[in-house]
Design a protein around this motif. Structure first.
Motif, PDB file in Angstrom:
ATOM      1  N   SER A  66       0.830  -1.208   0.000  1.00 35.91           N
ATOM      2  CA  SER A  66       0.000   0.000   0.000  1.00 35.91           C
ATOM      3  C   SER A  66       0.863   1.256   0.000  1.00 35.91           C
ATOM      4  N   LEU A  67       0.256   2.353  -0.417  1.00 34.93           N
ATOM      5  CA  LEU A  67       0.955   3.642  -0.374  1.00 34.93           C
ATOM      6  C   LEU A  67       1.340   3.992   1.060  1.00 34.93           C
ATOM      7  N   ASN A  68       0.470   3.674   2.004  1.00 31.14           N
ATOM      8  CA  ASN A  68       0.758   3.956   3.404  1.00 31.14           C
ATOM      9  C   ASN A  68       2.030   3.233   3.850  1.00 31.14           C
ATOM     10  N   THR A  69       2.153   1.961   3.511  1.00 26.43           N
ATOM     11  CA  THR A  69       3.349   1.212   3.884  1.00 26.43           C
ATOM     12  C   THR A  69       4.573   1.747   3.146  1.00 26.43           C
ATOM     13  N   ALA A  70       4.415   2.090   1.874  1.00 25.61           N
ATOM     14  CA  ALA A  70       5.533   2.678   1.125  1.00 25.61           C
ATOM     15  C   ALA A  70       6.004   3.962   1.806  1.00 25.61           C
TER      16      ALA A  70
ATOM     17  N   ILE B 292       5.648   4.820   5.018  1.00 26.28           N
ATOM     18  CA  ILE B 292       6.272   4.506   6.311  1.00 26.28           C
ATOM     19  C   ILE B 292       7.680   3.960   6.120  1.00 26.28           C
ATOM     20  N   LEU B 293       7.845   3.078   5.154  1.00 32.44           N
ATOM     21  CA  LEU B 293       9.152   2.463   4.931  1.00 32.44           C
ATOM     22  C   LEU B 293      10.192   3.440   4.396  1.00 32.44           C
ATOM     23  N   THR B 294       9.747   4.434   3.635  1.00 31.23           N
ATOM     24  CA  THR B 294      10.698   5.334   2.963  1.00 31.23           C
ATOM     25  C   THR B 294      10.795   6.723   3.572  1.00 31.23           C
ATOM     26  N   GLY B 295       9.777   7.124   4.343  1.00 31.78           N
ATOM     27  CA  GLY B 295       9.768   8.480   4.863  1.00 31.78           C
ATOM     28  C   GLY B 295       9.235   9.495   3.864  1.00 31.78           C
ATOM     29  N   ARG B 296       8.841   9.027   2.684  1.00 35.96           N
ATOM     30  CA  ARG B 296       8.203   9.911   1.694  1.00 35.96           C
ATOM     31  C   ARG B 296       6.708   9.928   1.976  1.00 35.96           C
ATOM     32  N   SER B 297       6.070  11.051   1.728  1.00 28.95           N
ATOM     33  CA  SER B 297       4.640  11.171   2.009  1.00 28.95           C
ATOM     34  C   SER B 297       3.819  10.345   1.026  1.00 28.95           C
ATOM     35  N   MET B 298       2.572  10.068   1.424  1.00 26.89           N
ATOM     36  CA  MET B 298       1.664   9.375   0.513  1.00 26.89           C
ATOM     37  C   MET B 298       1.443  10.217  -0.744  1.00 26.89           C
TER      38      MET B 298
ATOM     39  N   PRO C  34      14.965   0.496  -2.953  1.00 23.88           N
ATOM     40  CA  PRO C  34      16.176   1.322  -2.920  1.00 23.88           C
ATOM     41  C   PRO C  34      16.248   2.294  -1.740  1.00 23.88           C
ATOM     42  N   ALA C  35      15.108   2.656  -1.169  1.00 26.54           N
ATOM     43  CA  ALA C  35      15.097   3.624  -0.071  1.00 26.54           C
ATOM     44  C   ALA C  35      15.192   2.970   1.302  1.00 26.54           C
ATOM     45  N   LEU C  36      15.234   1.649   1.364  1.00 24.18           N
ATOM     46  CA  LEU C  36      15.265   0.957   2.655  1.00 24.18           C
ATOM     47  C   LEU C  36      16.674   0.858   3.220  1.00 24.18           C
ATOM     48  N   ALA C  37      16.765   0.974   4.530  1.00 20.40           N
ATOM     49  CA  ALA C  37      18.041   0.801   5.210  1.00 20.40           C
ATOM     50  C   ALA C  37      18.272  -0.676   5.542  1.00 20.40           C
TER      51      ALA C  37
ATOM     52  N   GLY D 119      10.458   8.066   8.242  1.00 18.50           N
ATOM     53  CA  GLY D 119      10.631   6.695   7.775  1.00 18.50           C
ATOM     54  C   GLY D 119      11.798   6.054   8.486  1.00 18.50           C
ATOM     55  N   GLY D 120      12.357   5.038   7.905  1.00 17.27           N
ATOM     56  CA  GLY D 120      13.490   4.358   8.501  1.00 17.27           C
ATOM     57  C   GLY D 120      13.053   3.213   9.384  1.00 17.27           C
ATOM     58  N   SER D 121      14.027   2.577   9.983  1.00 20.30           N
ATOM     59  CA  SER D 121      13.777   1.352  10.742  1.00 20.30           C
ATOM     60  C   SER D 121      12.863   1.566  11.941  1.00 20.30           C
TER      61      SER D 121
END
Length: 176
Positions: A11-15, A17-23, A53-56, A106-108
């Motif tokens: 989902s966009l929400n999970t994307a 949260i994982l990346t720190g980019r807004s919905m 690519p944006a995940l730590a 975002g981030g861990s």
């Protein structure tokens, strides 16, 4: 042929949260054709490969499949994904003890808190225990000690054996 991971929809929400980019950023990227939209109209989904690519944290194929289940509301998967990101957050904090927390970007820690909170809300004792450990480590907002104790006590009340021992050690030193 596309790699299998590109077909894993989240989902966009999970994307976000994982990346720190807004919905909204994810929506704009879809509108501009930078990220394909997946799904059947019940909400915007993006391929995990657009997020990777944006995940730590480096996720295995099995981890990605678990992430998809967590995104769909599976409490056990949420607890497992949350634990995976919690471990990463604890390692990041240990590697850079003086660095400020990456709250809200975002981030861990954000991913860990998101999935662990969802799983804890569904009664997952392991998630409650992880929340307690993150608060005890000072990685969350609020009164870390009080919230750590609260989450460990909740985990113990839900049958988490390690949390029960930790709580017994606090309440009855010498008998744990």
């Amino acid at each position: 042929m596309q790699p299998a991971e590109s077909l894993y929809p989240i989902s966009l929400n999970t994307a976000a949260i994982l990346t720190g980019r807004s919905m909204r950023t994810w929506q704009r990227r879809i509108e501009e054709g930078l990220v394909p939209r997946l799904g059947d109209g019940r909400g915007a989904l993006v391929p995990f490969s657009a997020v990777r690519p944006a995940l730590a944290v480096d996720l295995s194929d099995e981890d990605v499949q678990m992430l998809v289940r967590a995104d769909q509301g599976d409490a056990a998967a949420q607890a497992d994904v949350g634990a995976l990101f919690a471990l990463a957050a604890l390692q990041e904090a240990k590697a850079r003890p003086a660095a400020p927390l990456n709250r809200g970007r975002g981030g861990s820690i954000m991913a860990a808190m998101h999935f662990l909170t969802q799983a804890a809300g569904q009664g997952e004792a392991d998630a409650m225990h992880w929340l307690g450990m993150l608060h005890a480590a000072g990685l969350c907002e609020g009164d870390g000690q009080a919230l750590a104790l609260m989450w460990v006590a909740k985990a113990a009340a839900h049958g988490h054996v390690i949390a029960q021992r930790q709580l017994a050690g606090l309440l009855m030193p010498g008998k744990a």
